[in-house]
Enzyme design. Structure first.
Site, PDB file in Angstrom:
ATOM      1  N   LYS A   1      -8.470 -15.437  -7.522  1.00 15.65           N
ATOM      2  CA  LYS A   1      -8.255 -14.153  -8.188  1.00 15.65           C
ATOM      3  C   LYS A   1      -8.720 -12.990  -7.314  1.00 15.65           C
ATOM      4  O   LYS A   1      -8.078 -11.934  -7.273  1.00 15.65           O
ATOM      5  CB  LYS A   1      -8.970 -14.137  -9.549  1.00 15.65           C
ATOM      6  CG  LYS A   1      -8.301 -15.039 -10.585  1.00 15.65           C
ATOM      7  CD  LYS A   1      -8.846 -14.843 -11.981  1.00 15.65           C
ATOM      8  CE  LYS A   1     -10.162 -15.524 -12.187  1.00 15.65           C
ATOM      9  NZ  LYS A   1     -10.591 -15.503 -13.627  1.00 15.65           N
TER      10      LYS A   1
ATOM     11  N   THR B   1     -11.834  -4.052 -25.403  1.00 16.63           N
ATOM     12  CA  THR B   1     -11.226  -5.376 -25.411  1.00 16.63           C
ATOM     13  C   THR B   1      -9.788  -5.332 -25.924  1.00 16.63           C
ATOM     14  O   THR B   1      -9.341  -4.351 -26.513  1.00 16.63           O
ATOM     15  CB  THR B   1     -12.035  -6.367 -26.270  1.00 16.63           C
ATOM     16  OG1 THR B   1     -11.974  -5.971 -27.644  1.00 16.63           O
ATOM     17  CG2 THR B   1     -13.479  -6.413 -25.812  1.00 16.63           C
TER      18      THR B   1
ATOM     19  N   GLU C   1     -19.376  -2.451 -23.643  1.00  9.09           N
ATOM     20  CA  GLU C   1     -18.108  -3.041 -24.091  1.00  9.09           C
ATOM     21  C   GLU C   1     -17.948  -2.857 -25.599  1.00  9.09           C
ATOM     22  O   GLU C   1     -18.868  -3.116 -26.373  1.00  9.09           O
ATOM     23  CB  GLU C   1     -18.102  -4.533 -23.760  1.00  9.09           C
ATOM     24  CG  GLU C   1     -16.869  -5.282 -24.264  1.00  9.09           C
ATOM     25  CD  GLU C   1     -16.932  -6.753 -23.913  1.00  9.09           C
ATOM     26  OE1 GLU C   1     -16.919  -7.055 -22.704  1.00  9.09           O
ATOM     27  OE2 GLU C   1     -17.024  -7.593 -24.842  1.00  9.09           O
TER      28      GLU C   1
ATOM     29  N   PHE D   1     -14.992  -3.285 -29.030  1.00  3.12           N
ATOM     30  CA  PHE D   1     -13.716  -3.827 -29.492  1.00  3.12           C
ATOM     31  C   PHE D   1     -13.148  -2.885 -30.550  1.00  3.12           C
ATOM     32  O   PHE D   1     -13.903  -2.226 -31.281  1.00  3.12           O
ATOM     33  CB  PHE D   1     -13.873  -5.247 -30.049  1.00  3.12           C
ATOM     34  CG  PHE D   1     -14.704  -5.351 -31.297  1.00  3.12           C
ATOM     35  CD1 PHE D   1     -14.127  -5.186 -32.549  1.00  3.12           C
ATOM     36  CD2 PHE D   1     -16.055  -5.650 -31.228  1.00  3.12           C
ATOM     37  CE1 PHE D   1     -14.876  -5.290 -33.716  1.00  3.12           C
ATOM     38  CE2 PHE D   1     -16.827  -5.758 -32.384  1.00  3.12           C
ATOM     39  CZ  PHE D   1     -16.237  -5.577 -33.626  1.00  3.12           C
TER      40      PHE D   1
END
Length: 602
Positions: free
Chosen positions: A174, A51, A20, A22
């Site tokens: 969800k 992100t 991950e 950003f």
């Protein structure tokens, strides 16, 4: 390729993992992150994720970064997407742009929650919760092809007081709405996580669950992230970590070993893949994978990408006029006015290994916002209650004074309690704040203190750290004009000034391209490490963020109220000021400059 299909294709032959990232706030940080990702692609992640800032604040950079990783590097990319507090139509536009870039995977997130105030109106009424975004994507023919994942919180949602059963029911909603995989918030209690997985499965949820793992990078970032995410930290972990908290290298080594141990325990518990929260740093993740025997040789494509990258810039001296004329007086001390970059030397992986300063190096991929899932610090209802309902300038001054006196533990601009090193300059901060110059950042001058010092130490053992004194505060324009005049007439090159307002007006004494390292360290066998650098681009980035905080804080009060009028007035008429004094040998130099003579500024 859809992420769930890749998981099936991968099989159970060995652990899979995702990274991950950003989007950094600055152009150079973005460019260097692209180079870093090119190297990390060689570690063969199953996918990358990018992100998305609260309210779409990083929309363009997020889409650009995700497009690069998807198209140019050929790595399937999961684009995070938040839905609340987004402008009407922004979700549709983002999904269309993702589709055009070949992105097939979305992590659907709520982002900033509704404020719970009677006057709050959703910016886009279709989206108030994460499940709304999942349902919308899967029920809209134009977007239904996306593989959609959702977030989950093994230690409980940081913004909710609901119990675990309610949260599990919401997670089930969800999945029933079309979510095909789950990525969890970071955690450090593996036993608790595995028990939570059993409860998820007992709810009839069968989609893949990928646990979020964040190798500890520094003690400060660990505390910040675990507080932000409301992460449960085992007592044994803290008992091991606290004794080494002042040695950043030992903390980083500890973080690697801890992540390796956690992943092995997760594998024994039946977990087949993990999601690394990298904080845009590569060395720790690489070391974790090496320890697990998963970091093979870099493929030909990645080797080609690396060979095509420009060489790191050499360090060059950037003097500061009169301060440079004083070089003979300071010749025995390390020279901080150096271009960052040569710290890369043989490995670009670790030149920004110790991003301790709030500013950091604006060229670093790790420079920027580490908020993972689009939530704002102002969403902390407990903190909001401490700040009260300010209706006058005096109310704001009192709030900042209460923070200095540790009667409250945060302000909208300082999410953590006053640091111990701030106590070294406490009388000066108090004097500025009482004057109505609200301080939001500062540090004392430090000259060669051991890196193991309990208050200001950082980095590996056996080194020495240095700091220039700086202070940042909000002030009225008439005061800024006086400060600028003092710097011009009496600063003699020893004082650097940046000042800016919400309108985009900027005043500075720093020549174009000037860089000012205000925190640096000297360690055995290493280049000088610079962890806090103040220059125009980083100041402008922080300025924009700071004034957006005033806007967001104001939005918590109804239009026309005294509170909202006050906060918006401060935003529109005050300036953010940053002052640095280059004489780090004299701890009183900056304060003497501000308070001296018959015409003290304060």
């Amino acid at each position: 390729m859809k992420f769930v299909d890749k998981i099936v294709q991968h099989g159970r032959r060995k652990l899979f993992y995702t990274f991950e990232f950003f989007p950094p706030k600055t152009d150079q940080g973005f460019e260097n992150l692209v180079s870093r990702i090119a190297r990390m692609v060689g570690l063969s992640p199953l996918a990358l994720s990018v992100t998305w800032g609260a309210g779409g604040t990083t929309k363009e950079r997020s889409l650009d970064l995700a497009g690069l990783t998807q198209v140019e590097y050929g790595v399937d990319t999961i684009l995070h997407l938040t839905c609340t507090n987004m402008e009407q139509g922004t979700v549709d536009a983002a999904l269309r742009e993702a589709k055009e870039r070949g992105i097939e995977n979305i992590l659907a997130l709520r982002g900033d929650p509704p404020r719970g105030e009677e006057h709050w109106i959703p910016t886009d009424s279709r989206f108030q919760h994460g499940v709304d975004l999942v349902r919308y994507i899967k029920s809209t023919p134009e977007f239904s092809h996306f593989c959609v994942g959702v977030a989950a919180y093994p230690d409980g949602h940081p913004d909710r007081d609901t119990n675990e059963d309610v949260e599990l029911d919401q997670l089930k909603d969800k999945v029933d709405a079309g979510a095909e995989f789950i990525i969890t918030q970071l955690f450090y209690d593996v036993d608790n996580f595995l028990q939570w997985v059993d409860k998820v499965r007992a709810k009839g949820i069968t989609v893949p669950i990928i646990p979020g793992v964040m190798p500890i990078q520094t003690y400060a970032s660990f505390l910040r992230m675990t507080k932000l995410c409301a992460t449960r930290v085992p007592a044994t972990l803290m008992s091991d970590l606290v004794p080494i908290r002042h040695d950043d290298q030992k903390v980083k080594d500890f973080g690697v070993k801890l992540a390796v141990d956690m992943i092995r325990q997760l594998q024994r518990g039946g977990i087949e893949g993990v999601h690394f929260c990298t904080l845009n740093l590569e060395k720790s993740v690489t070391r974790v994978l090496e320890s697990l025997g998963l970091a093979g040789n870099i493929p030909t494509l990645a080797n080609r990408l690396i060979s095509d990258m420009p060489s790191p810039p050499e360090r060059t001296v950037t003097p500061h006029t009169a301060a440079d004329r004083a070089t003979k007086e300071l010749a025995s001390a390390p020279q901080p006015e150096l271009e960052a970059g040569k710290g890369e030397l043989n490995s670009a992986a670790d030149w920004d290994d110790f991003p301790n300063g709030r500013f950091g190096d604006f060229k670093s991929p790790a420079y920027g916002d580490t908020d993972r899932w689009g939530s704002s610090a102002l969403q902390n209802n407990a903190a909001l209650s401490h700040w009260g309902n300010p209706q006058t300038v005096e109310d704001l001054t009192n709030m900042f004074m209460r923070y200095l006196h540790s009667k409250i533990t945060a302000t909208p601009f300082s999410p953590t309690p006053l640091s111990p090193e701030s106590l070294m300059i406490f009388p000066h901060l108090e004097k500025l704040t009482r004057r109505g110059w609200w301080t939001v950042g500062s540090q004392p001058a430090i000259n060669g203190v051991p890196s193991t010092d309990d208050v200001v130490g950082w980095g590996p053992k056996g080194g020495y750290v240095y700091q220039k004194c700086f202070v940042e505060f909000f002030a009225e324009q008439k005061d800024v004009e006086r400060i600028v005049k003092r710097v011009q007439e009496e600063g003699a090159g020893w004082v650097d000034l940046f000042a800016g307002n919400v309108k985009g007006e900027v005043l500075t004494s720093v020549p174009e391209g000037g860089r000012n390292a205000v925190t640096w360290g000297v360690f055995p066998g290493q280049e000088i490490a610079q962890t806090t650098i103040i220059e125009k681009e980083s100041f402008l980035s922080w300025k924009d963020e700071a004034f957006s905080i005033w806007s967001e804080w104001a939005s918590f009060f109804r239009p026309g109220s005294q509170e909202r009028t006050l906060l918006e007035g401060v935003r529109d008429h005050r300036w953010l000021v940053s002052l640095v004094h280059h004489d780090y040998m004299d701890p009183a130099a900056l304060w003497t400059f501000l308070f001296k003579g018959d015409d003290p500024l304060v």
